[in-house]
Scaffold this active site. Structure first.
Site, PDB file in Angstrom:
ATOM      1  N   GLU A  89     -72.625 146.513  65.068  1.00 57.67           N
ATOM      2  CA  GLU A  89     -72.233 147.991  65.469  1.00 57.67           C
ATOM      3  C   GLU A  89     -72.749 148.866  65.636  1.00 57.67           C
ATOM      4  O   GLU A  89     -73.566 149.532  65.677  1.00 57.67           O
ATOM      5  CB  GLU A  89     -71.268 148.413  64.118  1.00 57.67           C
ATOM      6  CG  GLU A  89     -70.327 147.495  63.584  1.00 57.67           C
ATOM      7  CD  GLU A  89     -68.947 147.692  64.233  1.00 57.67           C
ATOM      8  OE1 GLU A  89     -69.091 148.203  64.933  1.00 57.67           O
ATOM      9  OE2 GLU A  89     -68.805 146.450  63.457  1.00 57.67           O
TER      10      GLU A  89
ATOM     11  N   HIS B  78     -71.672 143.847  60.749  1.00 53.78           N
ATOM     12  CA  HIS B  78     -70.732 143.491  59.521  1.00 53.78           C
ATOM     13  C   HIS B  78     -70.526 141.602  60.086  1.00 53.78           C
ATOM     14  O   HIS B  78     -71.346 140.915  60.552  1.00 53.78           O
ATOM     15  CB  HIS B  78     -69.441 143.749  60.405  1.00 53.78           C
ATOM     16  CG  HIS B  78     -68.657 145.141  59.734  1.00 53.78           C
ATOM     17  ND1 HIS B  78     -68.377 145.231  60.436  1.00 53.78           N
ATOM     18  CD2 HIS B  78     -68.289 144.557  59.500  1.00 53.78           C
ATOM     19  CE1 HIS B  78     -67.663 146.580  60.102  1.00 53.78           C
ATOM     20  NE2 HIS B  78     -67.448 145.849  59.131  1.00 53.78           N
TER      21      HIS B  78
ATOM     22  N   CYS C 120     -66.415 150.981  56.099  1.00 56.01           N
ATOM     23  CA  CYS C 120     -67.807 151.189  56.744  1.00 56.01           C
ATOM     24  C   CYS C 120     -67.987 151.485  57.765  1.00 56.01           C
ATOM     25  O   CYS C 120     -69.272 152.596  58.248  1.00 56.01           O
ATOM     26  CB  CYS C 120     -67.495 149.338  57.827  1.00 56.01           C
ATOM     27  SG  CYS C 120     -67.586 148.275  56.000  1.00 56.01           S
TER      28      CYS C 120
END
Length: 133
Positions: free
Chosen positions: A8, A91, A72
């Site tokens: 991310e 992830h 998240c």
């Protein structure tokens, strides 16, 4: 649901409308009132992705700009905010879909090594620039 190991790139502050498992949603629909809309990690996720992919581990790695406006993303944004961008979020697909725990473990080790290497290089650049001035 992730099908690759996904790095991310940033956390987002606004758009939290869904309830979490405890039926909580922030009234303001954001993580930090007055915080920036988006915070990028100081870690160059594209470089990490390229370097890990080139190492030939056999696990697909990708980069994402949207962690999903749920727990998240909320956790990542808050971490980025408090650490001034010195945070990472990865992830990982469910075990066996398609990678084994052993494969995922090797991939995560390689990712963390690359992140630390890039951070070391960034620190060296900063120290060199400070000595020049």
């Amino acid at each position: 649901m992730a099908t690759t190991v996904t790095l991310e790139k940033c956390g987002r502050n606004h758009g939290y409308k869904g309830l979490d498992n405890s039926s909580f949603c922030p009234d303001t629909q954001c993580c930090i009132v007055g915080g920036p809309d988006c915070i990028n990690s100081v870690i160059d996720m594209e470089s990490v992705c390229k370097r890990v992919t080139a190492s030939g581990l056999g696990v697909a790695v990708s980069v994402s700009k949207d962690a999903g406006r749920y727990l998240c993303d909320f956790t990542y944004y808050t971490s980025l905010y408090l650490s001034h961008g010195r945070s990472a979020f990865v992830h990982v697909p469910p075990l066996g879909k398609p990678y084994s725990g052993e494969d995922l473990g090797r991939a995560l080790q390689a990712i963390i090594r690359e992140m630390l290497e890039l951070l070391d290089q960034a620190e060296e650049k900063i120290q060199c620039q400070q000595h020049i001035h």
